[in-house]
Design an enzyme around this catalytic site. Structure first.
Site, PDB file in Angstrom:
ATOM      1  N   CYS A 167     -77.829-135.870  13.500  1.00  0.00           N
ATOM      2  CA  CYS A 167     -78.448-134.658  14.054  1.00  0.00           C
ATOM      3  C   CYS A 167     -79.426-134.962  15.191  1.00  0.00           C
ATOM      4  O   CYS A 167     -79.730-134.083  16.002  1.00  0.00           O
ATOM      5  CB  CYS A 167     -79.168-133.880  12.953  1.00  0.00           C
ATOM      6  SG  CYS A 167     -78.023-133.252  11.715  1.00  0.00           S
ATOM      7  N   HIS A 209     -84.055-129.038  16.932  1.00  0.00           N
ATOM      8  CA  HIS A 209     -82.778-129.126  16.230  1.00  0.00           C
ATOM      9  C   HIS A 209     -82.728-127.984  15.219  1.00  0.00           C
ATOM     10  O   HIS A 209     -83.722-127.687  14.550  1.00  0.00           O
ATOM     11  CB  HIS A 209     -82.676-130.478  15.522  1.00  0.00           C
ATOM     12  CG  HIS A 209     -81.533-130.543  14.555  1.00  0.00           C
ATOM     13  ND1 HIS A 209     -80.251-130.189  14.909  1.00  0.00           N
ATOM     14  CD2 HIS A 209     -81.489-130.898  13.243  1.00  0.00           C
ATOM     15  CE1 HIS A 209     -79.458-130.332  13.856  1.00  0.00           C
ATOM     16  NE2 HIS A 209     -80.185-130.757  12.833  1.00  0.00           N
ATOM     17  N   ASN A 268     -76.143-125.334  11.310  1.00  0.00           N
ATOM     18  CA  ASN A 268     -76.548-126.660  11.789  1.00  0.00           C
ATOM     19  C   ASN A 268     -75.336-127.328  12.441  1.00  0.00           C
ATOM     20  O   ASN A 268     -74.393-127.723  11.753  1.00  0.00           O
ATOM     21  CB  ASN A 268     -77.061-127.481  10.598  1.00  0.00           C
ATOM     22  CG  ASN A 268     -77.523-128.879  11.001  1.00  0.00           C
ATOM     23  OD1 ASN A 268     -77.290-129.323  12.125  1.00  0.00           O
ATOM     24  ND2 ASN A 268     -78.166-129.566  10.077  1.00  0.00           N
TER      25      ASN A 268
HETATM   26  O1  UT7 Z   1     -79.870-131.648  10.140  1.00  0.00           O
HETATM   27  C1  UT7 Z   1     -80.078-132.712   9.286  1.00  0.00           C
HETATM   28  C2  UT7 Z   1     -81.177-132.467   8.401  1.00  0.00           C
HETATM   29  N1  UT7 Z   1     -80.817-131.621   7.281  1.00  0.00           N
HETATM   30  C3  UT7 Z   1     -81.712-130.771   6.885  1.00  0.00           C
HETATM   31  O2  UT7 Z   1     -82.717-130.611   7.513  1.00  0.00           O
HETATM   32  C4  UT7 Z   1     -81.500-130.065   5.571  1.00  0.00           C
HETATM   33  C5  UT7 Z   1     -82.759-130.159   4.796  1.00  0.00           C
HETATM   34  N2  UT7 Z   1     -82.732-129.490   3.520  1.00  0.00           N
HETATM   35  C6  UT7 Z   1     -82.682-128.137   3.423  1.00  0.00           C
HETATM   36  O3  UT7 Z   1     -82.593-127.434   4.404  1.00  0.00           O
HETATM   37  C7  UT7 Z   1     -82.829-127.545   2.051  1.00  0.00           C
HETATM   38  O4  UT7 Z   1     -83.205-128.541   1.137  1.00  0.00           O
HETATM   39  C8  UT7 Z   1     -81.540-126.827   1.526  1.00  0.00           C
HETATM   40  C9  UT7 Z   1     -81.310-125.575   2.337  1.00  0.00           C
HETATM   41  C10 UT7 Z   1     -80.363-127.771   1.650  1.00  0.00           C
HETATM   42  C11 UT7 Z   1     -81.707-126.421   0.074  1.00  0.00           C
HETATM   43  O5  UT7 Z   1     -82.857-125.614  -0.083  1.00  0.00           O
HETATM   44  P1  UT7 Z   1     -83.900-125.913  -1.238  1.00  0.00           P
HETATM   45  O6  UT7 Z   1     -84.888-124.842  -1.168  1.00  0.00           O
HETATM   46  O7  UT7 Z   1     -84.377-127.334  -1.036  1.00  0.00           O
HETATM   47  O8  UT7 Z   1     -83.020-125.732  -2.517  1.00  0.00           O
HETATM   48  P2  UT7 Z   1     -82.680-126.813  -3.668  1.00  0.00           P
HETATM   49  O9  UT7 Z   1     -81.781-127.867  -3.137  1.00  0.00           O
HETATM   50  O10 UT7 Z   1     -83.950-127.229  -4.291  1.00  0.00           O
HETATM   51  O11 UT7 Z   1     -81.852-125.934  -4.655  1.00  0.00           O
HETATM   52  C12 UT7 Z   1     -82.443-124.806  -5.343  1.00  0.00           C
HETATM   53  C13 UT7 Z   1     -81.399-124.158  -6.217  1.00  0.00           C
HETATM   54  C14 UT7 Z   1     -80.638-125.148  -7.086  1.00  0.00           C
HETATM   55  O12 UT7 Z   1     -80.428-124.514  -8.334  1.00  0.00           O
HETATM   56  P3  UT7 Z   1     -81.355-124.896  -9.603  1.00  0.00           P
HETATM   57  O13 UT7 Z   1     -81.176-126.358  -9.791  1.00  0.00           O
HETATM   58  O14 UT7 Z   1     -82.732-124.518  -9.180  1.00  0.00           O
HETATM   59  O15 UT7 Z   1     -80.774-124.054 -10.693  1.00  0.00           O
HETATM   60  C15 UT7 Z   1     -79.309-125.306  -6.394  1.00  0.00           C
HETATM   61  O16 UT7 Z   1     -78.265-125.627  -7.286  1.00  0.00           O
HETATM   62  O17 UT7 Z   1     -80.394-123.531  -5.396  1.00  0.00           O
HETATM   63  C16 UT7 Z   1     -79.092-123.939  -5.823  1.00  0.00           C
HETATM   64  N3  UT7 Z   1     -78.212-123.927  -4.669  1.00  0.00           N
HETATM   65  C17 UT7 Z   1     -77.540-122.837  -4.260  1.00  0.00           C
HETATM   66  N4  UT7 Z   1     -77.489-121.595  -4.736  1.00  0.00           N
HETATM   67  C18 UT7 Z   1     -76.728-120.702  -4.075  1.00  0.00           C
HETATM   68  C19 UT7 Z   1     -77.937-124.956  -3.807  1.00  0.00           C
HETATM   69  N5  UT7 Z   1     -77.091-124.532  -2.850  1.00  0.00           N
HETATM   70  C20 UT7 Z   1     -76.834-123.233  -3.112  1.00  0.00           C
HETATM   71  C21 UT7 Z   1     -76.066-122.260  -2.469  1.00  0.00           C
HETATM   72  N6  UT7 Z   1     -76.042-121.001  -2.985  1.00  0.00           N
HETATM   73  N7  UT7 Z   1     -75.338-122.509  -1.361  1.00  0.00           N
END
Ligand code: UT7
Length: 324
Positions: A115, A251, A281
């Site tokens: 990225c 980005h 992204n």
């Molecule tokens: O460009 C390269 C760099 N990449 C990034 O910058 C990405 C960085 N990370 C992020 O943007 C975020 O961490 C995410 C958007 C990927 C995830 O957001 P989060 O607030 O960190 O969520 P999480 O991973 O802590 O997940 C929270 C909950 C989980 O459920 P439980 O364990 O709390 O029951 C996940 O299983 O959300 C669930 N979850 C989803 N639910 C619905 C994960 N993906 C999804 C989804 N739809 N697509």
């Protein structure tokens, strides 16, 4: 003694025709528009058609950038193309673009910093122009991440999209540049984090292409600190500030990361260019895609200060400050 400045002459971009909305994804996997918008700000992404390769996207973006610059393809003697999704393991996607443009002189090669690729490619091209060895460069970010996504993994497949953006930069004697050009670039990497965002395949390990894997929360945790560090470096190197910059073009990974970085740096929300809602992204393509949007709608104007930043797999991260 007068040095050389790499001055932006033109910008162009291309997005594949097909748009995939959050609603469409929620019919295929266990997700919802509400979750995706709330956690990321993404509403839709573009996905390349079957047979449409990274070089195809890059070529259209490059042609548009050349038209915007008023240059012919033969004016270009350097192509630096950032991608993590090349057409083939080798040769570089850059040489396919070079051949399609009919360029037979100079050099063309790829840069791989995921990225952060566009910032790394711009810094590389800027440094090469400053040696005096090249005159005019196409700096391209192009990706087809749809090809390396695990479409069953809701934690990653909702985040990424395909696209390409290109910028033409020209070596100009500092005395003639009227303050324009790339003012400073800052690149960083820390391979200790390489397993937090990676592809589980490759030619020398599995012999397969593999799929993208990410510990989203871990990436998120590091992102804002890394981004703000390299921007602080850019300000320290130039004496510019959050107040003096005209546009912040980060980005586009996640709306929350963008907003938190701008807030931590004291950059006013109205100076932030955001396209993550419409593009998702697009990895190395996201910055030139966002630049093109803001250039075309008249926000970015000649003489303005534009701050770029990116962070991604590796981890890699970097900033670039330029006067348009
Ligand atoms: O460009 C390269 C760099 N990449 C990034 O910058 C990405 C960085 N990370 C992020 O943007 C975020 O961490 C995410 C958007 C990927 C995830 O957001 P989060 O607030 O960190 O969520 P999480 O991973 O802590 O997940 C929270 C909950 C989980 O459920 P439980 O364990 O709390 O029951 C996940 O299983 O959300 C669930 N979850 C989803 N639910 C619905 C994960 N993906 C999804 C989804 N739809 N697509």
């Amino acid at each position: 003694m007068s040095g050389i400045r790499s001055v932006a002459r033109g910008i162009g971009s291309y997005l594949p025709e097909r748009v995939v909305t959050n609603a469409e994804l929620s019919e295929r996997i266990d997700t919802s528009d509400e979750w995706i918008v709330q956690r990321t700000g993404i509403r839709q992404r573009h996905v390349a058609a079957e047979g449409e390769c990274t070089s195809d996207l890059a070529l259209v973006a490059a042609r548009r950038a050349l038209t915007d610059a008023g240059f012919k393809a033969s004016d270009i003697d350097l192509i630096v193309l950032a991608t993590a999704t090349p057409d083939q393991t080798f040769p570089a996607t850059a040489v396919t673009v070079q051949a399609e443009l009919g360029i037979t002189r100079g050099a063309a090669f790829d840069v791989q910093a995921v990225c952060s690729g566009f910032v790394f490619a711009l810094a590389t091209a800027d440094a090469l122009l400053k040696t005096g060895a090249f005159e005019r460069a196409l700096v391209i970010g192009a990706e087809t991440f749809s090809r390396i996504l695990d479409w069953e993994d809701r934690g990653t497949c909702v985040l990424f999209g395909d696209g390409a953006g290109a910028m033409v930069i020209e070596a100009v004697q500092e005395d003639d540049a009227r303050g324009a050009g790339v003012l400073t670039t800052h690149l960083r990497s820390d391979g200790r984090h390489r397993n937090k965002l990676y592809v589980d395949g490759g030619p020398s390990s599995t012999g397969t292409v593999g799929h993208l894997r990410m510990e989203g929360r871990e990436v998120f945790k590091h992102a804002v600190g890394m981004i703000t560090d390299v921007i602080t470096d850019a300000f320290a190197a130039t004496g510019e500030t959050a107040e003096s910059i005209d546009w912040f073009v980060p980005h586009q990974a996640n709306r929350r990361i963008i907003d938190a970085s701008a807030q931590k740096l004291g950059i006013a929300p109205e100076k932030v260019v955001t396209t993550v809602d419409l593009h998702g992204n697009t990895s190395a393509a996201s910055i030139p895609l966002a630049l093109d949007v803001a250039w075309r709608d008249g926000r970015i104007r000649r003489g303005q200060l534009v701050l770029l930043e990116a962070m991604g797999g590796g981890f890699t991260w970097g900033s670039a400050l330029l006067r348009w």
